[in-house]
Design a protein around this motif. Structure first.
Motif, PDB file in Angstrom:
ATOM      1  N   ARG A 116     -15.925  53.438  21.832  1.00 27.84           N
ATOM      2  CA  ARG A 116     -16.894  52.714  21.107  1.00 27.84           C
ATOM      3  C   ARG A 116     -16.322  51.940  19.766  1.00 27.84           C
ATOM      4  O   ARG A 116     -16.813  50.907  19.553  1.00 27.84           O
ATOM      5  N   ARG A 172     -13.616  58.406  24.440  1.00 29.20           N
ATOM      6  CA  ARG A 172     -15.010  57.745  24.438  1.00 29.20           C
ATOM      7  C   ARG A 172     -15.072  57.185  22.797  1.00 29.20           C
ATOM      8  O   ARG A 172     -15.662  56.325  22.658  1.00 29.20           O
ATOM      9  N   VAL A 222     -21.835  53.913  13.225  1.00 28.35           N
ATOM     10  CA  VAL A 222     -22.716  52.981  13.703  1.00 28.35           C
ATOM     11  C   VAL A 222     -23.500  52.297  12.637  1.00 28.35           C
ATOM     12  O   VAL A 222     -23.969  51.293  12.634  1.00 28.35           O
ATOM     13  N   TRP A 268     -22.493  57.375  23.609  1.00 27.24           N
ATOM     14  CA  TRP A 268     -21.781  56.861  22.616  1.00 27.24           C
ATOM     15  C   TRP A 268     -21.961  56.957  21.154  1.00 27.24           C
ATOM     16  O   TRP A 268     -21.630  56.386  20.319  1.00 27.24           O
TER      17      TRP A 268
END
Length: 203
Positions: free
Chosen positions: A133, A129, A31, A9
């Motif tokens: 996320r 991907r 993130v 991730w």
């Protein structure tokens, strides 16, 4: 490991080093923003996708289509939701219905042009991907908008991209796009009926 959650991730990235054991670890910027409470889309997606505002109102027939899509996307208790394939002659109407359906699910809708879906499998998997996320962190759904003049090879890339994700994905096209490895449900989005058009003009 490359397939384990931290790296799959891209929660953390490996900086260059002689070996994995000696490579510095750094947190991915998207993130970090999420952990800090900042809702900022990943800059690697910014060039591919655009945010679609939800319409204030829809004609009743299109509102019914949006309600049907939202119900179908939440019907499965296990596994990824089905792909909603919105077919019909009006691209703007399909986009509005897709946005209204996502609003009902508490999701914000983003759109990507089918021509921007990578043809190469490795690049396509990386984009899928990355979007997965983003959809999880930012609460998003994605509509892939298919141009009428798109080549068959690009249509196959669209299908492969939709099948590679496990989040809410919609496909908007004049004609249905077949999928083979993920459940797809077609919804016809018609133009407003004459009475609906008259009511819209009056409003």
């Amino acid at each position: 490991a490359p397939g384990a959650p931290l790296r799959r991730w891209r929660l953390v990235d490996l900086d260059p080093g002689e070996t994995v054991a000696t490579s510095p670890l750094r947190i991915d910027e998207r993130v970090l923003h999420h952990l800090a409470g900042l809702d900022v889309m990943d800059e690697r997606l910014a060039g591919f996708v655009e945010l679609v505002p939800s319409p204030e109102t829809l004609p009743p027939s299109q509102d019914t289509a949006a309600e049907r899509i939202a119900a179908m996307l939440t019907a499965r208790a296990e596994g990824p939701p089905p792909v909603a394939v919105l077919a019909g002659p009006d691209a703007d109407a399909r986009r509005a219905v897709a946005a209204a359906a996502c609003t009902r699910l508490g999701l914000r809708l983003c759109a990507i042009a089918a021509g921007d879906v990578p043809a190469q499998a490795v690049e396509r998997a990386a984009l899928a991907r990355l979007w997965e996320r983003e959809a999880i962190l930012g609460g998003g759904g994605l509509v892939i908008e298919v141009d009428d003049r798109l080549e068959p090879e690009s249509l196959r890339s669209v299908a492969a991209f939709a099948e590679a994700t496990r989040v809410v994905v919609l496909i908007s096209a004049r004609e249905p796009v077949p999928l083979h490895r993920r459940i797809a449900v077609q919804v016809e989005v018609a133009r407003p009926s004459p009475p609906e058009q008259r009511r819209l003009w009056q409003e």
